[in-house]
Design an enzyme around this catalytic site. Structure first.
Site, PDB file in Angstrom:
ATOM      1  N   GLU A 187       2.214  -4.823  10.520  1.00 26.21           N
ATOM      2  CA  GLU A 187       2.765  -4.444   9.212  1.00 26.21           C
ATOM      3  C   GLU A 187       1.665  -4.440   8.169  1.00 26.21           C
ATOM      4  O   GLU A 187       0.811  -5.340   8.147  1.00 26.21           O
ATOM      5  CB  GLU A 187       3.825  -5.449   8.732  1.00 26.21           C
ATOM      6  CG  GLU A 187       5.152  -5.338   9.403  1.00 26.21           C
ATOM      7  CD  GLU A 187       6.171  -6.353   8.895  1.00 26.21           C
ATOM      8  OE1 GLU A 187       6.144  -6.694   7.686  1.00 26.21           O
ATOM      9  OE2 GLU A 187       6.978  -6.798   9.712  1.00 26.21           O
TER      10      GLU A 187
ATOM     11  N   GLU B  48       6.585 -12.876  12.373  1.00 25.97           N
ATOM     12  CA  GLU B  48       6.309 -13.788  11.253  1.00 25.97           C
ATOM     13  C   GLU B  48       7.064 -15.117  11.317  1.00 25.97           C
ATOM     14  O   GLU B  48       7.836 -15.456  10.409  1.00 25.97           O
ATOM     15  CB  GLU B  48       6.609 -13.105   9.919  1.00 25.97           C
ATOM     16  CG  GLU B  48       5.672 -11.982   9.585  1.00 25.97           C
ATOM     17  CD  GLU B  48       5.832 -11.467   8.154  1.00 25.97           C
ATOM     18  OE1 GLU B  48       6.709 -11.957   7.436  1.00 25.97           O
ATOM     19  OE2 GLU B  48       5.070 -10.576   7.772  1.00 25.97           O
TER      20      GLU B  48
HETATM   21  C1  BG6 Z   1       7.346  -9.036   6.115  1.00 22.66           C
HETATM   22  C2  BG6 Z   1       8.558  -8.853   6.984  1.00 22.66           C
HETATM   23  O1  BG6 Z   1       7.356 -10.345   5.665  1.00 22.66           O
HETATM   24  O2  BG6 Z   1       7.237  -8.316   4.949  1.00 22.66           O
HETATM   25  C3  BG6 Z   1       9.406  -7.639   6.643  1.00 22.66           C
HETATM   26  O3  BG6 Z   1       8.217  -8.861   8.325  1.00 22.66           O
HETATM   27  C4  BG6 Z   1       9.478  -7.486   5.138  1.00 22.66           C
HETATM   28  O4  BG6 Z   1      10.647  -7.763   7.263  1.00 22.66           O
HETATM   29  C5  BG6 Z   1       8.066  -7.217   4.642  1.00 22.66           C
HETATM   30  O5  BG6 Z   1      10.351  -6.514   4.688  1.00 22.66           O
HETATM   31  C6  BG6 Z   1       7.981  -6.977   3.159  1.00 22.66           C
HETATM   32  O6  BG6 Z   1       8.524  -8.043   2.467  1.00 22.66           O
HETATM   33  P1  BG6 Z   1       9.489  -7.809   1.255  1.00 22.66           P
HETATM   34  O7  BG6 Z   1       9.933  -9.169   0.854  1.00 22.66           O
HETATM   35  O8  BG6 Z   1       8.696  -7.134   0.211  1.00 22.66           O
HETATM   36  O9  BG6 Z   1      10.593  -6.946   1.795  1.00 22.66           O
END
Ligand code: BG6
Length: 472
Positions: free
Chosen positions: A373, A163
Site C-alpha cells: 500500500e 498491518e
Molecule cells: C492502511 C490500511 O492502514 O491505510 C487501509 O491497510 C487504509 O485499510 C489505509 O484504508 C488508509 O488509511 P485511512 O485511515 O486513510 O483510510
C-alpha cells in the site's frame, strides 16, 4: 530500473469495498458490529454497501485491465467463507472469490490475496476475545488452510495479515477500532498473537508444498530525530526499538529487539513469549518469501519525558492541523517536520522516507519486498465531469521515483500496489477521504465510476514500466 516482470498493482480490502454485508450467507464481523455503535466512525459511515464491489467486480476488474494493472491486491472476508469463524464453509463465499480470481486471470492480472484485513468474525471475539487469546492461532490456521485448498492453484502471492501493528494499536491502545480498548499490555500480547498466526500459516503453506510466495504486510514508517540533540537522537532510537524494528523483527527475525523488549518488560507490558513460540517464529521468519510494506509517511521523533505526552486520537475529519501531539511517555513523541508538506488529514508527505524505509528493511532482513500500500487520501472534486487530481499524481510520481531510487541501491522490490483502485470506505474517515484512481459518487445510488486524471497517469507508468516518471 524496474524489472520487466515488475508487478504494478493496486489494492483494496474486503470490508472497504465489497458491501453486501449480509448477503449470500455471510456471517457478522467485528466491523459490522462496530460501525453500528454511535460515534465510532466518521458521521456513522459503514461498509454495508461500500462500493458494491461484490456485485460490481466485473466492471471494476475491467477498468483495472484497461489501466494495465499487473496485479490486484484484495482481501478475503473471513465471515464470507466461514460465517461462524470456523466450522461449515459457505460455498457462496468461495464462489465469490473464485469469480474475482478468475476474472483477474482472464485479463492476465495476478491476484494478490490478503487473508486477513481486520474483519474478524464476531463469534471469535465473543467466544474468546479474538486476538487476545492464543486460540486464534488454530482458528486462523484452519481458515487459511481452506483458502489455500480452494484458491492456491491460481494464486501466487499471499499476504497473511494486513498491518497487525495498526489494528492492534487502534484496537487495544487508542480504542478507535474494535474491540475499543486502551490497555498497553493487551496491545503487545495481541500483537504477539498476530506474529504467531503469521508463523503458523506460513509453516502450513510451506509444509503443504504450495508453489506461491507468502508474507505479511506491516505498516512501516522510518524515523528521524527532530534535532541533533542527544535526547532527540535517543528518542528516535527508542522509536525503532519499540515500534519500527519491534514490529518487523518478530515477523522477519523471529525475536524482538532486545532493548525494546526489556524496556517493555520493565514497564510490565511485554508479551508472554514461550520457547515454543520462539522456535516457531524463527522457523517462519526463514520460510517467509517476502516482506509486505504499507508506507504512507515517516515519523519525526523528539524527547518525551516519563511525565510527557501520551498517545492521542488522530485527525479523522480532514481539518488540516487538527491533530495533537502524540507519544509514549519515556520513549518518544512524534512531532511536526517543518521541512515537509502535510495532507488535509495531517499525514506527512515524504517520498524520501520510502527510499530510506526500503533500504533499512533490506539491510536488516535481506528479503524481497512488496509495497502492498502507498497512496494519498484527499478531498476530490468533480469539475466538468473530470477529477483533476494533480496532487495525487504528484504524490504517486514521487513515491514511485523513490522506489526506483531504492532499486538503484540494490533493494529487491517485486511489486508496488497503490492504495486504492476505486475510492473506498476509509475505516474512520468515511467516504470523503478518497484514495482511488477511479472516483465513485457515493451520493448516487448507482455508484457511478469515473476515471480520474491519476488513472491515466498510472496507466502510462505501467505502459512504460516506470520510464514515464523518470524522464524528468
Ligand atoms: C492502511 C490500511 O492502514 O491505510 C487501509 O491497510 C487504509 O485499510 C489505509 O484504508 C488508509 O488509511 P485511512 O485511515 O486513510 O483510510
Amino acid at each position: 530500473m524496474f524489472k520487466s516482470d515488475f508487478l504494478w498493482g493496486s489494492a483494496s480490502s474486503s470490508y472497504q469495498v465489497e458491501g453486501a454485508f449480509n448477503v449470500d450467507g455471510k456471517g457478522v464481523s467485528i466491523w459490522d458490529e462496530w460501525v453500528r455503535i454511535p460515534g465510532k466512525t466518521f458521521k456513522g459511515t459503514n461498509g454495508d454497501i461500500a462500493t458494491d464491489h461484490y456485485h460490481r467486480y466485473k466492471e471494476d476488474i475491467a477498468l483495472m485491465a484497461e489501466q494495465g494493472l499487473k496485479t490486484y491486491r484484495f482481501s478475503l472476508s473471513w465471515t464470507r467463507i466461514l460465517p461462524q469463524g470456523h466450522g461449515k464453509v459457505n460455498e457462496k463465499g468461495i464462489e465469490f472469490y473464485n469469480n474475482i480470481i478468475n476474472e483477474c486471470l482472464k485479463y492476465g492480472i495476478e491476484p494478490m490475496v490478503t487473508i486477513y484485513h481486520w474483519d474478524l468474525p464476531k463469534t471469535l471475539q465473543d467466544d474468546y476475545l479474538g486476538w487476545e487469546s492464543r486460540q486464534i492461532v488454530e482458528d486462523f490456521t484452519n481458515y487459511a488452510a481452506i483458502c489455500f485448498e480452494r484458491f492456491a492453484d491460481r494464486v501466487n502471492y499471499w499476504i497473511v495479515i494486513n498491518e497487525p501493528n495498526i489494528f492492534t494499536e487502534l484496537g487495544y491502545l487508542l480504542a478507535m477500532h474494535p474491540p475499543g480498548k486502551t490497555d498497553m499490555k493487551l496491545k503487545f500480547q495481541a500483537y504477539h498473537h498476530t506474529a504467531l498466526v503469521h508463523a503458523s500459516v506460513v509453516k502450513l503453506f510451506k509444509e503443504k508444498g504450495y508453489s506461491g510466495m507468502i508474507g505479511s504486510s506491516i505498516a512501516y514508517s522510518n524515523g528521524y530525530p527532530a534535532s541533533d540533540t542527544l535526547e532527540d537522537i535517543e528518542a528516535c532510537r527508542r522509536y525503532y526499538e519499540t515500534v519500527s524494528y519491534y514490529n518487523m523483527d518478530i515477523y522477519s527475525k523471529g525475536e524482538y529487539p532486545e532493548w525494546g523488549f526489556n524496556y517493555l518488560k520493565e514497564m510490565g507490558v511485554a508479551p508472554e513469549v514461550t520457547l515454543e513460540d520462539t522456535i516457531l517464529l524463527k522457523e517462519a521468519a526463514k520460510l517467509s518469501d517476502f516482506i509486505g510494506i504499507n508506507y504512507y509517511q515517516s515519523n519525526t521523533l523528539a524527547y518525551n519525558p516519563v511525565n510527557g505526552v501520551g498517545l492521542t486520537v488522530f485527525n479523522t475529519t480532514g481539518e488540516k492541523g487538527s491533530s495533537k501531539e502524540s507519544g509514549i511517555p519515556g520513549l518518544f513523541k512524534m512531532v511536526r517536520n517543518p521541512n515537509l508538506e502535510y495532507t488535509d488529514w495531517d499525514w506527512v508527505i515524504d517520498p524520501q522516507g520510502l527510499t530510506q524505509s526500503l533500504i533499512e528493511i533490506t539491510n536488516r532482513y535481506q528479503k524481497p519486498l512488496i509495497i502492498s500500500e502507498n497512496g494519498l487520501g484527499a478531498f476530490d472534486k468533480v469539475e466538468d465531469g473530470r477529477v483533476h487530481d494533480d496532487y495525487r499524481i504528484d504524490y504517486l510520481a514521487k513515491h514511485i521515483k523513490a522506489c526506483h531510487d531504492a532499486l538503484e541501491e540494490g533493494v529487491n522490490l517485486l511489486a508496488y500496489c497503490a492504495w486504492s483502485f476505486t475510492d473506498i470506505l476509509s475505516w474512520l474517515n468515511g467516504y470523503q477521504k478518497r484514495y482511488g484512481f477511479v472516483y465513485i459518487d457515493f451520493e448516487d445510488d448507482n455508484l457511478p465510476r469515473l476515471k480520474k486524471d491519476s488513472f491515466l497517469f498510472y496507466q502510462e507508468v505501467i505502459e512504460t514500466n516506470g520510464r514515464s516518471i523518470l524522464k524528468d
